[in-house]
Design a protein around this motif. Structure first.
Motif, PDB file in Angstrom:
ATOM      1  N   ASN A 154       0.689  -1.124  -0.003  1.00  0.00           N
ATOM      2  CA  ASN A 154      -0.060   0.075   0.097  1.00  0.00           C
ATOM      3  C   ASN A 154       0.877   1.180   0.091  1.00  0.00           C
ATOM      4  N   LEU A 155       1.635   1.384  -0.971  1.00  0.00           N
ATOM      5  CA  LEU A 155       2.575   2.492  -1.095  1.00  0.00           C
ATOM      6  C   LEU A 155       2.798   2.955  -2.747  1.00  0.00           C
ATOM      7  N   ALA A 156       3.189   3.984  -3.125  1.00  0.00           N
ATOM      8  CA  ALA A 156       3.117   4.405  -4.423  1.00  0.00           C
ATOM      9  C   ALA A 156       4.029   3.717  -5.128  1.00  0.00           C
ATOM     10  N   PRO A 157       3.923   3.381  -6.369  1.00  0.00           N
ATOM     11  CA  PRO A 157       4.787   2.652  -7.263  1.00  0.00           C
ATOM     12  C   PRO A 157       6.298   3.292  -7.337  1.00  0.00           C
ATOM     13  N   ALA A 158       6.304   4.602  -7.429  1.00  0.00           N
ATOM     14  CA  ALA A 158       7.447   5.293  -7.600  1.00  0.00           C
ATOM     15  C   ALA A 158       8.520   4.918  -6.233  1.00  0.00           C
ATOM     16  N   ARG A 159       7.706   4.992  -4.976  1.00  0.00           N
ATOM     17  CA  ARG A 159       8.590   4.643  -3.783  1.00  0.00           C
ATOM     18  C   ARG A 159       9.028   3.105  -3.902  1.00  0.00           C
ATOM     19  N   VAL A 160       7.969   2.225  -4.198  1.00  0.00           N
ATOM     20  CA  VAL A 160       8.141   0.755  -4.138  1.00  0.00           C
ATOM     21  C   VAL A 160       9.351   0.687  -5.064  1.00  0.00           C
ATOM     22  N   PHE A 161       9.281   1.000  -6.338  1.00  0.00           N
ATOM     23  CA  PHE A 161      10.362   0.875  -7.394  1.00  0.00           C
ATOM     24  C   PHE A 161      11.812   1.096  -6.799  1.00  0.00           C
ATOM     25  N   GLU A 162      11.805   2.368  -6.187  1.00  0.00           N
ATOM     26  CA  GLU A 162      13.233   2.888  -5.553  1.00  0.00           C
ATOM     27  C   GLU A 162      13.608   1.856  -4.439  1.00  0.00           C
ATOM     28  N   ALA A 163      12.642   1.332  -3.640  1.00  0.00           N
ATOM     29  CA  ALA A 163      12.982   0.331  -2.598  1.00  0.00           C
ATOM     30  C   ALA A 163      13.465  -0.822  -3.105  1.00  0.00           C
ATOM     31  N   ALA A 164      12.827  -1.374  -4.347  1.00  0.00           N
ATOM     32  CA  ALA A 164      13.154  -2.496  -4.955  1.00  0.00           C
ATOM     33  C   ALA A 164      14.547  -2.591  -5.719  1.00  0.00           C
TER      34      ALA A 164
END
Length: 249
Positions: A154-164
């Protein structure tokens, strides 16, 4: 002066021979990935010689202890070498017997993450990416690894992408390509000893409500069975990703 035990000496020689075969297999795997079958054959032969070293060294140790002959030290070294050669291979065989002979694992069986940059850059010897073999690949995966599924965050894709991306780097994978707009990360993971290469594609897509769906696919370049390595890689990555985003398992 006590006589030396010839049996103990032969046990040590066999242990050294097995070690040489193992080293040769590792060298072939590292230097010539296309010859992985030769490398695996050398490792398997080294393990077999290791078993012989265990048997001969055990007999030599018994002879040395009972008869008072010299050679107990050589016999013990032969035993240690034999165990060190045979145990890892035996463990791999046991693990391999408990998982299906597949090497392409994905969280999304209906629409697996695709490879773009790596599609034509894996080598002519590599396993295909079409997921057509075996014919029941999806069913085999579902039965063996039912927990390998899309992860909702439940977080924005951009933030998840950076974390991934950061998580993939933390795992020491070679980052081949990143496409933030498509939410795609392609990378290659290399095993420590044999340096087998497995290719990874991570896909982050938006979900209703501003969240993200994280999918991942991990494919071995060589070998019919991955001994569960790709499923374990996906599990490890997903746990690490959640932790990096502040979620606790």
């Amino acid at each position: 002066m006590a006589a030396r035990s010839a049996t103990a000496a032969w046990g040590l020689r066999l242990g050294v021979l097995g070690l040489v075969l193992l080293a040769a297999g590792v060298a072939v795997s590292r230097l010539a990935p296309a010859s992985f079958q030769i490398a695996l054959g050398a490792v398997a032969l080294g393990a077999l010689v290791g078993v012989l070293a265990i048997l001969v060294s055990a007999a030599g140790l018994l002879v040395a202890l009972v008869s008072g002959r010299k050679g107990a030290r050589k016999a013990i070294i032969g035993l240690v070498l034999g165990l060190g050669l045979a145990a890892p291979v035996a463990q791999a065989v046991i693990v391999g017997s408990q998982v299906p002979r597949i090497h392409d694992i994905t969280t999304d069986l209906a629409n697996p993450p695709q490879f773009v940059a790596l599609a034509g850059n894996r080598g002519d010897y590599a396993n295909p990416l079409d997921r057509t073999s075996p014919a029941d690949l999806g069913a085999l995966q579902e039965k063996a690894y039912p927990d390998i599924q899309t992860v909702a965050i439940n977080l924005a894709p951009a933030r998840v992408f950076e974390a991934a991306l950061a998580t993939a780097r933390d795992m020491d994978w070679e980052i081949v390509e990143t496409d933030p707009e498509a939410g795609r990360i392609e990378a290659t993971a290399t095993t420590l000893v044999m340096q087998f290469r497995d290719d990874v594609s991570i896909r982050i897509t938006p979900t209703p409500g501003g969240g993200s769906a994280v999918d991942m696919r991990s494919v071995s370049r060589v070998g019919e069975s991955d001994l569960g390595a790709n499923a374990n890689r996906i599990r490890t990555f997903m746990v690490a990703l959640k932790q990096k985003l502040g979620f606790q398992e």
